[in-house]
Write a protein that holds these residues in place. Sequence first.
Motif, PDB file in Angstrom:
ATOM      1  N   ASN A  80       0.813  -1.226   0.000  1.00  0.00           N
ATOM      2  CA  ASN A  80       0.000   0.000   0.000  1.00  0.00           C
ATOM      3  C   ASN A  80       0.841   1.268   0.000  1.00  0.00           C
ATOM      4  O   ASN A  80       0.362   2.321  -0.413  1.00  0.00           O
ATOM      5  CB  ASN A  80      -0.955  -0.001   1.192  1.00  0.00           C
ATOM      6  CG  ASN A  80      -1.974  -1.107   1.052  1.00  0.00           C
ATOM      7  OD1 ASN A  80      -2.808  -1.084   0.166  1.00  0.00           O
ATOM      8  ND2 ASN A  80      -1.854  -2.112   1.901  1.00  0.00           N
ATOM      9  N   GLN A  81       2.089   1.161   0.469  1.00  0.00           N
ATOM     10  CA  GLN A  81       2.974   2.329   0.325  1.00  0.00           C
ATOM     11  C   GLN A  81       3.012   2.728  -1.144  1.00  0.00           C
ATOM     12  O   GLN A  81       2.818   3.891  -1.503  1.00  0.00           O
ATOM     13  CB  GLN A  81       4.400   2.000   0.779  1.00  0.00           C
ATOM     14  CG  GLN A  81       4.556   1.693   2.255  1.00  0.00           C
ATOM     15  CD  GLN A  81       6.020   1.441   2.595  1.00  0.00           C
ATOM     16  OE1 GLN A  81       6.928   1.982   1.959  1.00  0.00           O
ATOM     17  NE2 GLN A  81       6.266   0.623   3.600  1.00  0.00           N
ATOM     18  N   VAL A  82       3.276   1.722  -1.989  1.00  0.00           N
ATOM     19  CA  VAL A  82       3.397   1.976  -3.424  1.00  0.00           C
ATOM     20  C   VAL A  82       2.067   2.418  -4.005  1.00  0.00           C
ATOM     21  O   VAL A  82       1.982   3.409  -4.737  1.00  0.00           O
ATOM     22  CB  VAL A  82       3.899   0.700  -4.137  1.00  0.00           C
ATOM     23  CG1 VAL A  82       3.971   0.938  -5.632  1.00  0.00           C
ATOM     24  CG2 VAL A  82       5.237   0.269  -3.567  1.00  0.00           C
ATOM     25  N   ARG A  83       1.015   1.673  -3.673  1.00  0.00           N
ATOM     26  CA  ARG A  83      -0.304   1.990  -4.237  1.00  0.00           C
ATOM     27  C   ARG A  83      -0.707   3.427  -3.931  1.00  0.00           C
ATOM     28  O   ARG A  83      -1.259   4.119  -4.770  1.00  0.00           O
ATOM     29  CB  ARG A  83      -1.367   1.042  -3.681  1.00  0.00           C
ATOM     30  CG  ARG A  83      -1.274  -0.336  -4.283  1.00  0.00           C
ATOM     31  CD  ARG A  83      -2.385  -1.232  -3.786  1.00  0.00           C
ATOM     32  NE  ARG A  83      -2.393  -2.464  -4.560  1.00  0.00           N
ATOM     33  CZ  ARG A  83      -2.988  -2.609  -5.735  1.00  0.00           C
ATOM     34  NH1 ARG A  83      -3.671  -1.596  -6.254  1.00  0.00           N
ATOM     35  NH2 ARG A  83      -2.918  -3.753  -6.382  1.00  0.00           N
ATOM     36  N   ILE A  84      -0.442   3.874  -2.713  1.00  0.00           N
ATOM     37  CA  ILE A  84      -0.874   5.221  -2.340  1.00  0.00           C
ATOM     38  C   ILE A  84      -0.008   6.287  -3.001  1.00  0.00           C
ATOM     39  O   ILE A  84      -0.516   7.267  -3.546  1.00  0.00           O
ATOM     40  CB  ILE A  84      -0.907   5.351  -0.804  1.00  0.00           C
ATOM     41  CG1 ILE A  84      -2.136   4.601  -0.293  1.00  0.00           C
ATOM     42  CG2 ILE A  84      -0.965   6.807  -0.365  1.00  0.00           C
ATOM     43  CD1 ILE A  84      -2.045   4.126   1.093  1.00  0.00           C
ATOM     44  N   MET A  85       1.311   6.062  -3.008  1.00  0.00           N
ATOM     45  CA  MET A  85       2.178   7.071  -3.644  1.00  0.00           C
ATOM     46  C   MET A  85       1.910   7.165  -5.136  1.00  0.00           C
ATOM     47  O   MET A  85       1.969   8.251  -5.706  1.00  0.00           O
ATOM     48  CB  MET A  85       3.650   6.745  -3.371  1.00  0.00           C
ATOM     49  CG  MET A  85       4.052   7.053  -1.940  1.00  0.00           C
ATOM     50  SD  MET A  85       5.841   6.967  -1.679  1.00  0.00           S
ATOM     51  CE  MET A  85       6.125   5.220  -1.608  1.00  0.00           C
ATOM     52  N   GLU A  86       1.605   6.011  -5.750  1.00  0.00           N
ATOM     53  CA  GLU A  86       1.311   6.024  -7.182  1.00  0.00           C
ATOM     54  C   GLU A  86       0.169   6.966  -7.545  1.00  0.00           C
ATOM     55  O   GLU A  86       0.145   7.532  -8.619  1.00  0.00           O
ATOM     56  CB  GLU A  86       0.883   4.613  -7.623  1.00  0.00           C
ATOM     57  CG  GLU A  86       1.959   3.834  -8.287  1.00  0.00           C
ATOM     58  CD  GLU A  86       1.422   2.476  -8.746  1.00  0.00           C
ATOM     59  OE1 GLU A  86       2.215   1.740  -9.320  1.00  0.00           O
ATOM     60  OE2 GLU A  86       0.243   2.150  -8.525  1.00  0.00           O
ATOM     61  N   ARG A  87      -0.817   7.073  -6.655  1.00  0.00           N
ATOM     62  CA  ARG A  87      -2.001   7.857  -7.019  1.00  0.00           C
ATOM     63  C   ARG A  87      -2.078   9.178  -6.268  1.00  0.00           C
ATOM     64  O   ARG A  87      -3.072   9.884  -6.373  1.00  0.00           O
ATOM     65  CB  ARG A  87      -3.279   7.031  -6.805  1.00  0.00           C
ATOM     66  CG  ARG A  87      -3.496   6.551  -5.394  1.00  0.00           C
ATOM     67  CD  ARG A  87      -4.854   5.852  -5.246  1.00  0.00           C
ATOM     68  NE  ARG A  87      -5.191   5.720  -3.852  1.00  0.00           N
ATOM     69  CZ  ARG A  87      -5.256   4.546  -3.202  1.00  0.00           C
ATOM     70  NH1 ARG A  87      -5.049   3.413  -3.825  1.00  0.00           N
ATOM     71  NH2 ARG A  87      -5.564   4.533  -1.917  1.00  0.00           N
ATOM     72  N   THR A  88      -1.069   9.521  -5.462  1.00  0.00           N
ATOM     73  CA  THR A  88      -1.101  10.756  -4.694  1.00  0.00           C
ATOM     74  C   THR A  88       0.208  11.509  -4.878  1.00  0.00           C
ATOM     75  O   THR A  88       1.271  10.897  -4.831  1.00  0.00           O
ATOM     76  CB  THR A  88      -1.226  10.460  -3.172  1.00  0.00           C
ATOM     77  OG1 THR A  88      -1.951   9.261  -2.992  1.00  0.00           O
ATOM     78  CG2 THR A  88      -1.880  11.590  -2.431  1.00  0.00           C
TER      79      THR A  88
END
Length: 342
Positions: A176-184
Amino acid sequence: MIESLQALQREAHDELSNSRTNDELEAWRLRFLARSGQLTRLLRGVGVAAPEDRPLIGRVANEVKAALESAYEARQRDFEQDAERANGDFDVTLPGRLPRRGAIHPTIRVVRDILTVFQSIGFRVAEGPEVEWERYNFELLNIPRDHPARDMHDTYWIDTPTNPGSMLLRTHTSPNQVRIMERTAPPVRVVVPGRVYRYEAIDATHETMFFQIEGLAVDRGITMADLKGTLTAFARAMFGSERRILFYCSYFPFVEPGVEVAIDCFACGGAGCRICKQSGWIEIMGAGMVHPNVLRAVGYDPDVVSGFAFGMGPERVAMLKYGIQDIRLFYGNDLRFLRQFA
Ligand code: PHE
């Protein structure tokens, strides 16, 4: 045919509510439900219906039958209760039967407590999928295919026809670190609770499914001091205002430097006891500064922003807090265990 069934149902319901005595009720049963009753007779007619109509007729007939049977049983219960009252068997002084109250599961309690602490200092809450791509669980977190750190995560792989072996049950909440940074775009301050899965032998301290809470903060100028300050504030809110916090070196491929975080034992204050295994310290999470490779992978510039991440296990916190000795109790569904948290 279907119309006759529905008409029969209406008629039967009307008659049932008109029945007043046990004899009338029995007469109703013989007339509508018994083997020689009207429903059975009507159903014999299914045989002459066109073959393509039979499934629908059969279904409606079953529904009518089930409805009539349960109406009959309900009426029967009414009669029994009336009879009890009439006989004076009904003791109005008896205490009522209390409905059983449910309880919040100990893991969820602790998850909520932890999230509340982080929300109060500016973190928002997000969630991500439990079925995850290998890319997110490993690759983008700086754990390439041949990396020995994969051994730390015994993985449940999921084969799909089009992607054999590239999906899995997430082994940690870090994807989720990656998932969140990808979209924010930065700044980011977020906590992510969720279930994770590991293919390992179950014992008193290991389960194949458990929870984690991931934390991530990325902004300009974030340093290890911010990590330490944030986690100290968390430890004090959660375990008491006197808590001290200890970092020691550890290794996770997606952070650099990586640390393990311990608090001084809230039971003995650091003197040494059973809970802290005489060490005075209790390890509560892994953490570290987000690795530049991870920032780069999501399109962040590690020369401009930096961040910290942490991951902790709420069952472990619950075990410490409530003195639970065996993690298997959490998901064994023994109500005697669960009711203690009501
Ligand atoms: N994902 C790590 C684990 O499951 C914990 C962790 C999270 C460590 C974030 C560092 C930073 O063991």
